[in-house]
Design a protein around this motif. Structure first.
Motif, mmCIF file in Angstrom:
data_model
loop_
_atom_site.group_PDB
_atom_site.id
_atom_site.type_symbol
_atom_site.label_atom_id
_atom_site.label_comp_id
_atom_site.label_asym_id
_atom_site.label_seq_id
_atom_site.Cartn_x
_atom_site.Cartn_y
_atom_site.Cartn_z
ATOM 1 N N THR A 76 8.247 6.205 4.656
ATOM 2 C CA THR A 76 6.828 6.350 5.292
ATOM 3 C C THR A 76 6.979 6.426 6.821
ATOM 4 O OG1 THR A 76 6.462 3.973 4.900
ATOM 5 C CG2 THR A 76 5.715 5.362 3.116
ATOM 6 N N GLN A 116 1.722 4.402 0.326
ATOM 7 C CA GLN A 116 2.995 4.152 0.087
ATOM 8 C C GLN A 116 3.424 4.482 -1.069
ATOM 9 O OE1 GLN A 116 3.998 0.488 1.903
ATOM 10 N NE2 GLN A 116 6.102 0.219 1.220
ATOM 11 N N ALA A 159 4.151 7.995 -1.771
ATOM 12 C CA ALA A 159 5.410 8.332 -1.210
ATOM 13 C C ALA A 159 6.680 8.006 -2.080
ATOM 14 C CB ALA A 159 5.561 7.921 0.411
#
Length: 330
Positions: A30, A255, A258
């Motif tokens: 990220t 997050q 991701a």
């Protein structure tokens, strides 16, 4: 004269914490492009702090902490680039099949949804013949009404190489869309799996009712096992993305998306070369009567068995073989 250790830590701790946070973001994938410069700057400062600690605070917890922090940062920033082909080879030898085995629950859920769709479509058409008017495309119904397979004219419209290329492109598009619709919280992927299953079930039931099921099976026997398996795998990838959005766990939603998205992408990328292969089979072998049905069925069963044997066995670790828990690769 050296600054007292507590005062030195209080003065420098903010930079160390910021460096740790950026390293964590890089590991999770990220880290933004604009943060790379900050990461490099903080690493250089931490290196200077490490030299200072070696001189004035050697053997302390601060010295050991900085040594570890700088080691992690160096490995993260200056890791050697991976060779392209060895990386691709390692991906297909280990990462792709291992990822599928780790995420088998999502792939299994995808398969259940797809099979439920097939059963639903077949039952509707068998129970109510007029259901075919809603679930079966009009072009297919037109051919069936004439007692002809709509696949018979495929090679008369375009040569096999063009057919294979078009089929591979279409299959890749369907795979990507099935995965990408996971961004709707998984609802789009769920709908696509059930909808595709309903269409296949309805067409199969219509052909069976009209005595043409043998012709349909003759067409799908060679490419169907692998092609439908890939659709189910793409559905599993989409459900993974949807689950990350709905239940991110302890991570922030972005997050979690991701992290899980990277795992899901591995499934989609891993399927790409198999889609190209099965497109060739569907373009050259499946249509027409050049190959007998038994040969098509045998080819389909062999390709399907090899595909799943590869997915279930390739790169299998000792921990997997014994059923012991293994660390998940990220």
């Amino acid at each position: 004269m050296a600054t007292p250790l507590p005062a030195y830590v209080a003065q420098r701790r903010a930079d160390w914490d910021a460096l740790q946070a950026l390293l964590a973001k890089q590991r999770s994938g990220t880290l933004k492009l604009g943060e790379l410069r900050t990461l490099d700057t903080l690493y250089r400062r931490a290196s200077a702090d490490l030299a200072h600690a070696q001189t004035f605070y050697a053997g302390t917890d601060v010295h050991r902490f900085l040594n570890q922090l700088c080691g992690q940062a160096y490995a993260s920033i200056y890791q050697p680039p991976r060779e392209r082909w060895p990386a691709v080879r390692d991906f297909f030898r280990r990462e792709f099949p291992a990822t599928l085995r780790r995420e088998r629950g999502f792939v299994g859920a995808s398969a259940v949804l797809f099979i439920l769709g097939i059963l639903l479509g077949a039952l509707v058409v068998l129970w109510e013949p007029r259901g075919a008017e809603l679930l079966v495309p009009s072009g297919v119904r037109h051919y069936v009404a004439q007692g002809r397979m709509w696949t018979d004219d495929i090679l008369s419209v375009a040569p096999p190489n063009s057919v294979a290329s078009g089929i591979a492109t279409n299959n890749l598009t369907v795979t990507i869309v099935t995965f990408a619709l996971g961004l709707t919280g998984g609802l789009g992927t769920l709908f696509l799996l059930v909808n595709n299953g309903v269409h296949i079930g309805a067409i199969s039931a219509l052909c069976a009712r009209e005595g043409m099921l043998g012709g349909l099976l003759d067409f799908i026997a060679a490419h169907g096992p692998v092609e439908l398996s890939i659709l189910v795998i793409a559905g599993g990838a989409g459900l993974m993305v949807g689950q990350a959005l709905i239940d991110p766990g302890e991570l922030p939603r972005g997050q979690a998306l991701a992290v899980r998205g990277r795992e899901a992408v591995k499934l989609v990328l891993g399927c790409a070369p198999f889609l190209a292969l099965i497109g060739v089979v569907e373009g050259y072998v499946s249509p027409g009567d050049m190959f007998p049905t038994w040969l098509k069925a045998g080819l389909g069963l062999v390709l399907g068995a090899l595909f799943w044997a590869y997915l279930l066995r390739a790169g299998r670790t000792d921990a997997e073989a014994t059923g012991a828990p293994a660390d998940s690769a990220s």
